[in-house]
Scaffold this motif. Structure first.
Motif, PDB file in Angstrom:
ATOM      1  N   LEU A  28      46.556 -47.827   4.520  1.00 17.45           N
ATOM      2  CA  LEU A  28      47.327 -48.981   4.047  1.00 17.45           C
ATOM      3  C   LEU A  28      46.666 -49.562   2.797  1.00 17.45           C
ATOM      4  O   LEU A  28      47.337 -49.988   1.861  1.00 17.45           O
ATOM      5  CB  LEU A  28      47.398 -50.047   5.162  1.00 17.45           C
ATOM      6  CG  LEU A  28      48.229 -51.275   4.816  1.00 17.45           C
ATOM      7  CD1 LEU A  28      49.714 -50.930   4.708  1.00 17.45           C
ATOM      8  CD2 LEU A  28      48.024 -52.402   5.813  1.00 17.45           C
ATOM      9  N   ASP A  29      45.324 -49.542   2.792  1.00 20.04           N
ATOM     10  CA  ASP A  29      44.558 -50.129   1.675  1.00 20.04           C
ATOM     11  C   ASP A  29      44.895 -49.475   0.327  1.00 20.04           C
ATOM     12  O   ASP A  29      44.741 -50.107  -0.727  1.00 20.04           O
ATOM     13  CB  ASP A  29      43.052 -50.000   1.944  1.00 20.04           C
ATOM     14  CG  ASP A  29      42.650 -48.566   2.267  1.00 20.04           C
ATOM     15  OD1 ASP A  29      43.097 -48.040   3.294  1.00 20.04           O
ATOM     16  OD2 ASP A  29      41.905 -47.960   1.462  1.00 20.04           O
ATOM     17  N   VAL A  30      45.358 -48.227   0.367  1.00 20.01           N
ATOM     18  CA  VAL A  30      45.650 -47.505  -0.886  1.00 20.01           C
ATOM     19  C   VAL A  30      46.834 -48.171  -1.617  1.00 20.01           C
ATOM     20  O   VAL A  30      46.960 -48.076  -2.837  1.00 20.01           O
ATOM     21  CB  VAL A  30      45.920 -46.008  -0.586  1.00 20.01           C
ATOM     22  CG1 VAL A  30      46.386 -45.260  -1.809  1.00 20.01           C
ATOM     23  CG2 VAL A  30      44.655 -45.363  -0.008  1.00 20.01           C
ATOM     24  N   LEU A  31      47.669 -48.875  -0.857  1.00 22.23           N
ATOM     25  CA  LEU A  31      48.843 -49.525  -1.478  1.00 22.23           C
ATOM     26  C   LEU A  31      48.495 -50.925  -2.011  1.00 22.23           C
ATOM     27  O   LEU A  31      49.344 -51.558  -2.671  1.00 22.23           O
ATOM     28  CB  LEU A  31      49.991 -49.620  -0.470  1.00 22.23           C
ATOM     29  CG  LEU A  31      50.496 -48.287   0.115  1.00 22.23           C
ATOM     30  CD1 LEU A  31      51.649 -48.528   1.080  1.00 22.23           C
ATOM     31  CD2 LEU A  31      50.940 -47.331  -0.997  1.00 22.23           C
ATOM     32  N   ASP A  32      47.279 -51.404  -1.732  1.00 25.52           N
ATOM     33  CA  ASP A  32      46.876 -52.743  -2.228  1.00 25.52           C
ATOM     34  C   ASP A  32      47.105 -52.833  -3.733  1.00 25.52           C
ATOM     35  O   ASP A  32      46.795 -51.884  -4.473  1.00 25.52           O
ATOM     36  CB  ASP A  32      45.372 -52.989  -1.981  1.00 25.52           C
ATOM     37  CG  ASP A  32      45.043 -53.231  -0.521  1.00 25.52           C
ATOM     38  OD1 ASP A  32      45.977 -53.349   0.300  1.00 25.52           O
ATOM     39  OD2 ASP A  32      43.831 -53.291  -0.199  1.00 25.52           O
ATOM     40  N   GLY A  33      47.641 -53.947  -4.172  1.00 32.12           N
ATOM     41  CA  GLY A  33      47.740 -54.196  -5.616  1.00 32.12           C
ATOM     42  C   GLY A  33      49.025 -53.713  -6.257  1.00 32.12           C
ATOM     43  O   GLY A  33      49.247 -53.946  -7.444  1.00 32.12           O
ATOM     44  N   LEU A  34      49.882 -53.027  -5.483  1.00 34.08           N
ATOM     45  CA  LEU A  34      51.168 -52.596  -6.069  1.00 34.08           C
ATOM     46  C   LEU A  34      52.123 -53.791  -6.126  1.00 34.08           C
ATOM     47  O   LEU A  34      52.144 -54.618  -5.204  1.00 34.08           O
ATOM     48  CB  LEU A  34      51.808 -51.491  -5.209  1.00 34.08           C
ATOM     49  CG  LEU A  34      51.140 -50.121  -5.214  1.00 34.08           C
ATOM     50  CD1 LEU A  34      51.860 -49.185  -4.245  1.00 34.08           C
ATOM     51  CD2 LEU A  34      51.156 -49.528  -6.619  1.00 34.08           C
ATOM     52  N   THR A  69      42.449 -49.057   7.711  1.00 36.87           N
ATOM     53  CA  THR A  69      42.285 -49.783   6.446  1.00 36.87           C
ATOM     54  C   THR A  69      41.102 -49.259   5.624  1.00 36.87           C
ATOM     55  O   THR A  69      40.643 -49.914   4.698  1.00 36.87           O
ATOM     56  CB  THR A  69      42.095 -51.281   6.736  1.00 36.87           C
ATOM     57  OG1 THR A  69      40.965 -51.421   7.634  1.00 36.87           O
ATOM     58  CG2 THR A  69      43.328 -51.906   7.363  1.00 36.87           C
ATOM     59  N   GLY A  70      40.597 -48.084   6.022  1.00 40.75           N
ATOM     60  CA  GLY A  70      39.471 -47.483   5.301  1.00 40.75           C
ATOM     61  C   GLY A  70      39.022 -46.259   6.060  1.00 40.75           C
ATOM     62  O   GLY A  70      39.426 -46.058   7.212  1.00 40.75           O
ATOM     63  N   PRO A  71      38.208 -45.407   5.441  1.00 39.19           N
ATOM     64  CA  PRO A  71      37.836 -44.155   6.108  1.00 39.19           C
ATOM     65  C   PRO A  71      36.841 -44.306   7.267  1.00 39.19           C
ATOM     66  O   PRO A  71      36.741 -43.428   8.106  1.00 39.19           O
ATOM     67  CB  PRO A  71      37.204 -43.322   4.985  1.00 39.19           C
ATOM     68  CG  PRO A  71      36.941 -44.253   3.862  1.00 39.19           C
ATOM     69  CD  PRO A  71      37.750 -45.489   4.061  1.00 39.19           C
ATOM     70  N   GLU A  72      36.152 -45.417   7.338  1.00 40.46           N
ATOM     71  CA  GLU A  72      35.101 -45.570   8.363  1.00 40.46           C
ATOM     72  C   GLU A  72      35.706 -45.927   9.726  1.00 40.46           C
ATOM     73  O   GLU A  72      36.781 -46.517   9.802  1.00 40.46           O
ATOM     74  CB  GLU A  72      34.135 -46.682   7.950  1.00 40.46           C
ATOM     75  CG  GLU A  72      33.514 -46.472   6.599  1.00 40.46           C
ATOM     76  CD  GLU A  72      32.108 -45.912   6.663  1.00 40.46           C
ATOM     77  OE1 GLU A  72      31.555 -45.780   7.775  1.00 40.46           O
ATOM     78  OE2 GLU A  72      31.568 -45.622   5.590  1.00 40.46           O
TER      79      GLU A  72
END
Ligand code: GDP
Ligand code: IMO
Ligand code: MG
Length: 436
Positions: free
Chosen positions: A332-338, A414-417
């Motif tokens: 989901l974090d990859v879409l941040d800022g669009l 929300t991240g790879p970890e």
């Protein structure tokens, strides 16, 4: 019983490795049921990065048994390399890993057969991982394959191997392939490999069924994604195995009645590696931005992944085939800022709305996706662990995906970890993960 299947809902690389690693804490066994070392499942544990190809991600949890089922195709050299790397990283491979005696063996000549079929000028290349996966499954279905158990019966193996080697030589001659293959050397090497893995080889169907009867919990880890399934994917641009939930039963040798739930893993957008139809692909700047932000490069081959927007009709199709109880939405974090996030809500073909997934390449390639544009969100979702902390518009986006697909979202990554994850309390997934 609470045995679960976790598998990809798109074209692979959805983040299955991370999700299986996360869930495996609550299971005794993690089993792979199809595919081979074409898979690349990435797991981050603190500063350490692991890319698992053949071995189930569950092996990274001390005490969890990792099973390579009968439906997997095994390149023994690749298996031993992966075992060695994991042992060097401190994993107790000898005690944790079991390999099916019925799994088929990939030999180096399978890669050459693949090169030959991918290189034919009269055919569009599939863009495979060049691991010999397809040709090994061809031999399996053609009833001339060699299984791991056969390696331990010298006379029978010799006869099977000679016939298979002769077949491949004839094929190479027919197609004018110049590669010189030392068949005797390969045979001797495979004897050495077979001895190396002998203590791990067993009837894994029995192992799994006995364990389940004794109350142990099994997580079945799909390799690849549903749209790469040999029957239900975008044929012929697919892999050569049954990547869907149904494949778990045949590929692990367990009854459908042993499965309590099926969990689909999907990116918040979508990617594909290799050739083939991809209705929501964005070949422009926005697609490039997704690739950069999501670091979308193949874990096995390093190829840039093709990127595009969440495809709800595709998800509805894969949900129907697999019977998803719940979805895990990753990245989901990859879409941040669009500013806005397009979501495909339907397909049109020649101006007509389609209500089913087309079977032919011609129609798949001419699909016109119908998009709805959702507002983007400000602020970062990276690393969030609670649903309540998500920006309201990110929550709206997830709600929209649930409505458009008809499947509950039980978990958001929300991240790879491991800890960059939101598990939705009280969701169906949450309940499925609780030991019975
Ligand atoms: P798999 O084949 O389905 O296991 O997926 P891959 O490992 O091939 O690709 C997923 C990639 O995304 C890996 O590099 C993961 O570390 C990474 N990843 C997984 N979940 C998230 C997430 O929520 N956010 C981000 N930014 N990366 C993620
Ligand atoms: P994970 O497990 C993405 C694709 C290849 C090619 C097609 C056939 O990481 O999700 P093959 O070598 O299997 O005969 O290639 O399938 N493919 C994958 N794409 N992720 C994978 O695995 C894949 N495994 C195979 O790119 O298009
Ligand atoms: Mg992958």
């Amino acid at each position: 019983m609470n045995n679960l299947i976790v598998l990809g809902a798109q074209w692979g690389d959805e983040g299955k490795g991370k999700v299986v690693d996360l869930f495996s804490e609550r299971f005794d066994i993690v089993a792979r049921y199809q595919g081979g070392h074409n898979a690349g499942h990435t797991v981050f544990i603190g500063p350490k990065k692991f890319v698992l190809k053949l071995i189930p991600s569950g092996i990274l949890r001390p005490g969890v048994k990792a099973v390579i089922g009968n439906g997997v195709v095994v390149d023994l050299a690749a298996l031993i390399d992966e075992m060695t790397a994991l042992s060097n990283a401190g994993v107790d491979v000898t005690h944790q890993l079991a390999v099916s005696n019925r799994a088929h063996v990939i030999f180096p000549f399978h890669r050459i057969v693949e090169k030959m079929s991918e290189g034919r000028p009269d055919r569009i290349a599939i863009g495979t991982t060049s691991r010999g996966i397809g040709p090994c499954y061809e031999d399996k279905i053609g009833r001339r394959g060699i299984r791991i158990a056969d390696l331990y019966e010298p006379a029978a193996f010799q006869a099977l191997y000679e016939t298979l080697a002769e077949d491949k030589q004839l094929l190479a001659q027919t197609f004018g392939i110049q590669e010189s293959i030392d068949y005797s050397k390969i045979r001797d090497e495979y004897h050495t490999y077979a001895e190396r893995i002998r203590p791990l080889v067993c009837d894994t169907s029995k192992l799994l069924n006995d364990a389940m009867r004794a109350g142990k919990r099994v997580l079945f880890e799909g390799a690849q994604g549903t749209m790469l399934d040999i029957d239900h994917g975008t044929y012929p641009f697919v892999t050569s195995s049954s990547a869907t939930a149904g494949g778990a039963c045949t590929g692990a040798g367990v009854p459908p009645t042993a499965i309590a739930g099926v969990v689909g893993v999907s990116k918040a957008y979508i990617t594909r590696v290799g050739s083939g139809p991809f209705p929501t692909e964005d070949k422009g700047e926005a697609g490039e931005r997704l690739r950069r932000a999501g670091n979308e490069f193949g874990a096995v081959t390093g190829r840039p992944r093709r990127c595009g927007w969440f495809d709800a009709p595709l998800l509805r199709y894969t949900a129907a085939i697999n019977g998803f109880d719940s979805l895990v939405v990753t990245k989901l974090d990859v879409l941040d800022g669009l500013d806005e996030v397009p979501v495909c809500v339907g397909y049109k073909c020649n101006g007509r709305t389609l209500d089913e997934m087309p079977a032919t390449l011609g129609v798949l390639e001419s699909l016109e996706p119908v998009y709805e544009k959702l507002p983007g969100w400000s602020g970062s979702t990276r690393g969030l662990r609670n649903e309540a902390d998500l920006p309201p518009r990110a929550r709206d986006y997830l709600r929209f995906l649930t409505e458009a697909t008809g499947v509950e979202i039980g978990c958001v990554s929300t991240g790879p970890e491991r800890d960059e994850t939101i598990l939705i309390p009280g969701s169906r997934l949450d309940r499925l993960l609780i030991p019975a």
